[in-house]
Design a protein around this motif. Structure first.
Motif, PDB file in Angstrom:
ATOM      1  N   UNK A   1      -5.882  41.566  82.372  1.00 57.91           N
ATOM      2  CA  UNK A   1      -6.520  40.508  81.583  1.00 57.91           C
ATOM      3  C   UNK A   1      -8.034  40.675  81.504  1.00 57.91           C
ATOM      4  N   UNK A   2      -8.617  41.358  82.481  1.00 60.21           N
ATOM      5  CA  UNK A   2     -10.068  41.503  82.530  1.00 60.21           C
ATOM      6  C   UNK A   2     -10.535  42.883  82.065  1.00 60.21           C
ATOM      7  N   UNK A   3      -9.623  43.752  81.668  1.00 59.17           N
ATOM      8  CA  UNK A   3      -9.972  45.124  81.313  1.00 59.17           C
ATOM      9  C   UNK A   3     -10.051  45.319  79.807  1.00 59.17           C
ATOM     10  N   UNK A   4     -10.966  46.195  79.390  1.00 58.92           N
ATOM     11  CA  UNK A   4     -11.105  46.606  77.993  1.00 58.92           C
ATOM     12  C   UNK A   4     -11.180  48.134  77.969  1.00 58.92           C
ATOM     13  N   UNK A   5     -11.547  48.700  76.833  1.00 57.20           N
ATOM     14  CA  UNK A   5     -11.605  50.160  76.711  1.00 57.20           C
ATOM     15  C   UNK A   5     -12.615  50.778  77.675  1.00 57.20           C
TER      16      UNK A   5
END
Length: 84
Positions: free
Chosen positions: A59-63
């Motif tokens: 939920x807290x991760x992006x690319x």
């Protein structure tokens, strides 16, 4: 309950940097996220972490921003009863 450390890993200009959420002033880098995490854990003493159970916090991760939680090997949290 198990106690966890939280690791933040970010990419900037093709280089990954990892740090613990409670000590952002101490960071280690690498070409890949795994390299940065390995160097971070080695510097803090990887024997105190249960490296077989590292989990991503999706939920807290992006690319270019990743978050992980890793359990401490011999630490436990004592649950505090709710006052509600």
């Amino acid at each position: 309950m198990r106690a966890f450390a939280y690791i933040i890993v970010e990419q900037l200009h093709g280089h990954w940097t990892a740090w613990f959420s409670d000590t952002p002033h101490v960071a280690f880098g690498g070409e890949w996220p795994a390299d940065a995490i390995r160097r971070l854990l080695e510097a803090f003493g990887d024997n105190q972490f249960d490296t077989d159970h590292i989990d991503s916090v999706d939920d807290a991760s992006t690319i270019d921003h990743l978050e992980f939680r890793i359990p401490y090997r011999d630490r436990r949290r004592i649950p505090v009863p709710s006052q509600n």
